[in-house]
Every structure is written in structure tokens, then in C-alpha cells.
Scaffold this active site. Structure first.
Site, short mmCIF file in Angstrom:
data_model
loop_
_atom_site.label_atom_id
_atom_site.label_comp_id
_atom_site.label_asym_id
_atom_site.label_seq_id
_atom_site.Cartn_x
_atom_site.Cartn_y
_atom_site.Cartn_z
N GLU A 179 0.83 -1.22 0.00
CA GLU A 179 0.00 0.00 0.00
C GLU A 179 0.86 1.26 0.00
O GLU A 179 0.82 2.06 0.94
CB GLU A 179 -0.97 -0.01 1.19
CG GLU A 179 -1.98 -1.13 1.10
CD GLU A 179 -3.06 -1.08 2.17
OE1 GLU A 179 -2.83 -0.47 3.22
OE2 GLU A 179 -4.13 -1.67 1.95
N GLU A 372 -5.40 -8.38 -1.20
CA GLU A 372 -6.11 -8.23 0.07
C GLU A 372 -7.56 -7.94 -0.22
O GLU A 372 -7.86 -7.08 -1.06
CB GLU A 372 -5.57 -7.05 0.91
CG GLU A 372 -4.25 -7.28 1.56
CD GLU A 372 -3.82 -6.12 2.44
OE1 GLU A 372 -4.68 -5.43 3.02
OE2 GLU A 372 -2.60 -5.89 2.53
P1 P53 Z 1 -7.30 -3.33 9.37
C1 P53 Z 1 -6.88 1.20 5.96
C2 P53 Z 1 -7.55 1.23 4.76
C3 P53 Z 1 -7.24 0.29 3.77
C4 P53 Z 1 -6.26 -0.66 4.00
O1 P53 Z 1 -6.99 -3.20 7.81
C5 P53 Z 1 -5.59 -0.68 5.19
C6 P53 Z 1 -5.89 0.24 6.18
C7 P53 Z 1 -5.19 0.21 7.50
O2 P53 Z 1 -6.14 0.13 8.52
O3 P53 Z 1 -4.58 -1.54 5.43
C8 P53 Z 1 -4.52 -2.80 4.84
O4 P53 Z 1 -6.30 -4.30 9.90
C9 P53 Z 1 -3.17 -3.33 5.20
C10 P53 Z 1 -3.21 -4.45 6.20
C11 P53 Z 1 -4.41 -4.28 7.11
C12 P53 Z 1 -5.65 -4.42 6.25
O5 P53 Z 1 -5.66 -3.45 5.23
O6 P53 Z 1 -7.14 -1.97 9.90
O7 P53 Z 1 -2.37 -3.69 4.11
O8 P53 Z 1 -1.97 -4.46 6.89
O9 P53 Z 1 -4.43 -5.17 8.16
C13 P53 Z 1 -6.94 -4.34 7.02
O10 P53 Z 1 -8.68 -3.87 9.46
#
Ligand code: P53
Length: 474
Positions: A179, A372
Site C-alpha cells: 500500500e 487483500e
Molecule cells: P485493518 C486502511 C484502509 C485500507 C487498507 O486493515 C488498510 C488500512 C489500514 O487500517 O490496510 C490494509 O487491519 C493493510 C493491512 C491491514 C488491512 O488493510 O485496519 O495492508 O496491513 O491489516 C486491514 O482492518
């Protein structure tokens, strides 16, 4: 028809959110270790408040996380049981170079990942390796100011050279920065940036971004030199921005919000700073310091594929009343009245995935990889410890259907799909364990209570069936 025969189904994790073992095997401290759970987390990750050490008042979930450092064999065996073709994981930079600026790598750290990759190989699982998933060695932050310093490009280059050589034949798919656009939204968690009083924050962010972009091009160059089979991708926190209304100003705002994020991929995939960004930087008084040869590196070493995370679409507006309500999210977005939201307010939009895939494919015409996607939810195990997570199954089924539409109906070239947090892990945004994404339940709570035992959820068998049918049986 349908997905390609060699479609890479799997799941994704990141070192700091699952490994733990923060001080084992010679590992050095990193930014991602010192972000606590609780109300200070948001100001710390977004750089409004600085915290570079552990203190007594806070709980730091990354220290132990889900202890995958000691349990990876059991976990990879469970992934294999679901039929994973690929497993996306990240390397903790400070396991390989504990300080970041050493000449020689830490053998114990190198050996750890070699064992992990061999374990994957044993099960016929292709690793997909994120070189940096938000982490930066603390020493590089304190001594050099992390990515604001040009010297860090050289340290990252050393890391890449070492891992590409050591894992040649074991790893073929690489992502340079997780990201990469997160540097704008969460500059401390995303890139280790700490700001000084009165400093031009935008100048620092874009200079650091330039360093990451050059580092990414150098990594791509070396990866291809070391092994022509290597495939290198960039990684975007994606999610199309919709205009809140058809008012032209809202439409324009949504385009600009998209471009703010696409900017990074424009450089990594097309090899040039886009005109709109050069104009915007000039207007904002941002002056990038470059070294001779930087622009050639960017031009010559573009990525092989585009990877991205997708959780939600976003909404843009110029309406001041609506704008007021958007504070407090990493990605500021107005609420979309047509969508339902998760328990954490992330709006659920499967068609948005198809739209996002098409936007990205139209823009770059390179193969895509969704690395993801998933639903963070509270899971309640029943009296036998079993989690019936139908909500997760329906989220994933709808998104896989949308991605199938993008492939079958729109002709998007898609290499694979890895769901986020295939085993429950620590949330990056909130630090919670309670926000779970996994097919595998981990017995651990927000403050470290629990046995760490692993249990299959209902979605485990569902995903196994999805993979076995190559996405036909949802
Ligand atoms: P969590 C925010 C918005 C989009 C992706 O997020 C994000 C985030 C960070 O909060 O991060 C990605 O754990 C990231 C992962 C993360 C996952 O999204 O806040 O690449 O490390 O865990 C989900 O629910």
C-alpha cells in the site's frame, strides 16, 4: 471460461501483524512494534503524535501478535489443507538487517524465512512476498529520518539484493511496498516518518515517496537481474472514489481523490511522473530533490503486474457539511447511502471491486493481482469453539463473483486472489484482535489473553470448496 487454470488462490498476512517474536532471532525494533492499541494509535500512525519507544501505560499487540514466529508450520499446513496455491507474507526488514544500515545481514533472520519458504514449497504453495509491509527499522528512523533520507534507498537496495539472492528458486513473486499510497494517509505506520514542528509535511511525504519509488525501481531491476523468472509488482490501497452527486464539482473531487492514490502506480507502472502530479506539486511548492539517473531508473524498471487491496469503495464531495463527518478514518470518505457497512464502518461494495479492477486495468493494461480483500468482524465461537461466520462467507462470495465478472465479462487479466488475514491477526488500523478476517480462529483477545490455539471456522471449508472448484462453487 472463468479464472485461469493456474489462478493463484490463497491468503495474505504481514510480518508485524502475525509473527510476534519481536526481540527473537536477533531482530531489531521497528516502527510497527511501537504502535499501541487504544486511543493513541490513530495519532501515532498518522504522525500527529510521536512514540518511538515502548512505555508502561500502553499495550503493544505486535510484540507477540499470533506467535506465528513459532507456529508457522502448523499454520502453513492449515493453509495447505484449504488448498492454497499461494501464501502472501512479508519479510520483517529488521530480522534481516536489525538496525537497517549494517553491511552484513543477520543469518538467523535469513534462515527463518528460508525455513518458511521451504515449508511452503513442501506443500506446493507459491510464496508471494511483500518486501516491506509498513515496517522500517527504528534505527533508520532515529538516525536518518526513515524514508525522508536518500540513504535509506541504499539500505533497502542492500536488503533486496540479499533476499533476492538468498531466496532464488524459492520465491518468484515479489511486492516492493505494501500500500505505497499509505505514506500519504498514515505516514508513520506506512513509512516511519516523524515530523518536526512547522515543517512542510507535504514536502516531506512526497520526497519520501520519491525515495520509495526509486527504491522500488531499483528492486525491480535487481530482481530481474538475479533471476529473470522473478515477477515484481507494486501494491496500491485501492477502492474507486465515487462522486456523492452528479454535481460536476463532486465528480471532479472524486477524480482528484483517485489520482492522489494512482499517482504512485502511474510512476511504478508507466515509469513517469504524471503531468497532473507535477503541476500539483509545483502549485503546492513541493520541490523533489532527485539524483541524476532517477528518472531513467523509473522509466526503465517498471513493474510486471499491479497488485492491490480492496475492502471498500469511497465517496467524494465538496459539500462542507458532509466533509465534516469524514474525519477519523485513514481514508476519509463520505458515507454512501446505498451501501451496508461492517461493524467498523467499512462500506461493503462488491460491484465496487469490479469497477476498481476495470479502472486499474484500463489505466495500466498489466496483469492484476488482488492481494487483500475481506471482512473484519467480531466472531463468537459457540460452546464447541466453532465459529459460524456466514457473514464472512457472503462478503467473500459476493466479491469473488464480482471479480469473476471483471474477468469473464470485462476481460481483465487477473493472476490471483489472496484474502486478507486468512488466519486471524492483529488489525493494522486499530491494533485489535477482535477485528477478525480469518478462516482460522486464533484464541487471543485485544490485550493478550488466550491460548493462541487455532480452530477452523465455517468459512474454512467453504474456501476450500471455492479453491477446489476454481471459483465456480461459491
Ligand atoms: P485493518 C486502511 C484502509 C485500507 C487498507 O486493515 C488498510 C488500512 C489500514 O487500517 O490496510 C490494509 O487491519 C493493510 C493491512 C491491514 C488491512 O488493510 O485496519 O495492508 O496491513 O491489516 C486491514 O482492518
Amino acid at each position: 471460461m472463468g479464472f485461469r487454470k493456474d489462478f493463484l488462490w490463497g491468503g495474505a498476512t504481514a510480518a508485524n501483524q502475525c509473527e510476534g517474536g519481536y526481540d527473537e532471532g536477533g531482530r531489531g525494533l521497528a516502527n510497527v512494534d511501537v504502535v499501541p492499541i487504544g486511543e493513541d494509535r490513530f495519532p501515532v500512525i498518522t504522525g500527529q503524535k510521536s512514540m518511538l519507544e515502548f512505555d508502561e501505560e500502553h499495550f503493544y499487540p505486535a510484540k507477540v501478535a499470533i506467535d506465528m514466529y513459532h507456529r508457522y508450520k502448523e499454520d502453513i499446513a492449515l493453509f495447505a489443507e484449504m488448498g492454497f496455491k499461494t501464501y502472501r507474507l512479508s519479510i520483517a526488514w529488521s530480522r534481516i538487517f536489525p538496525m537497517g544500515d549494517e553491511k552484513e545481514p543477520n543469518e538467523e533472520g535469513l534462515k527463518f524465512y528460508e525455513d518458511v519458504f521451504k515449508e511452503c514449497q513442501k506443500h506446493g504453495i507459491e510464496p508471494l512476498v511483500t518486501i516491506t509491509h509498513f515496517d522500517c527499522p527504528m534505527h533508520l528512523i532515529k538516525e536518518y529520518g526513515a524514508w525522508r533520507s536518500r540513504e535509506v534507498v541504499g539500505f533497502y537496495e542492500n536488503l533486496c539484493r540479499v533476499i533476492f539472492n538468498r531466496y532464488k528458486g524459492l520465491v518468484k513473486y515479489w511486492l516492493t511496498f505494501n500500500e505505497i499510497n499509505m505514506i500519504l494517509h498514515a505516514p508513520f505506520m506506512g513509512a516511519g516518518l516523524v515530523f518536526e514542528e512547522g515543517e512542510n509535511v507535504e514536502q516531506v511525504k512526497y520526497q519520501a515517496a520519491h525515495h520509495e519509488l526509486v527504491a522500488s525501481a531499483i528492486a525491480t531491476k535487481i530482481a530481474h537481474e538475479v533471476d529473470p523468472n522473478n515477477q515484481v509488482g507494486c501494491m496500491l490501497a485501492a477502492g474507486a472514489n465515487y462522486p456523492y452527486t452528479c454535481k460536476p464539482e463532486d465528480v471532479w473531487a472524486s477524480r482528484q481523490a483517485d489520482r492522489e492514490n494512482y499517482f504512485f502506480i502511474d510512476v511504478q507502472s508507466r515509469g513517469e511522473y504524471p503531468a497532473y502530479a507535477l503541476k500539483e506539486m509545483a502549485r503546492e511548492g513541493i520541490e523533489l530533490k532527485m539524483e541524476p539517473g532517477d528518472l531513467d531508473l523509473l522509466k526503465e524498471h517498471t513493474v510486471d503486474f499491479i497488485s492491490f487491496s480492496y475492502y471498500s469503495s469511497r465517496v467524494s464531495t465538496t459539500d462542507p457539511k458532509l466533509l465534516e463527518q469524514t474525519a477519523g478514518n485513514i481514508f476519509a470518505s463520505v458515507k454512501n447511502p446505498y451501501l451496508e457497512a461492517s461493524e467498523w464502518g467499512w462500506q461493503i461494495d462488491p460491484l465496487g471491486l469490479r469497477i476498481t479492477m476495470n479502472d486499474i486495468y484500463d489505466r495500466y493494461q498489466k496483469p492484476l493481482f488482488i492481494v487483500e480483500n475481506g471482512l473484519g468482524a467480531v466472531d463468537e465461537p459457540d460452546e464447541n469453539g466453532y465459529v459460524v461466520d456466514d457473514y464472512r462467507i457472503s462478503y467473500l462470495a459476493a466479491h469473488i463473483q464480482a471479480m469473476k465478472d471483471a474477468v469473464e465479462l470485462d476481460g481483465v487479466d487477473l493472476l490471483g486472489y489472496t484474502t486478507w488475514g486468512c488466519i486471524d491477526l492483529v488489525s493494522a488500523g486499530t491494533g485489535e484482535m477482535k477485528k477478525r478476517y480469518g478462516f482460522i480462529y486464533v484464541d487471543r483477545d485485544n490485550y493478550g489473553e488466550g491460548t493462541l490455539a487455532r480452530t477452523k471456522k465455517k468459512s474454512f471449508d467453504w474456501y476450500k470448496k471455492v479453491i477446489a472448484s476454481n471459483g465456480e462453487d461459491l
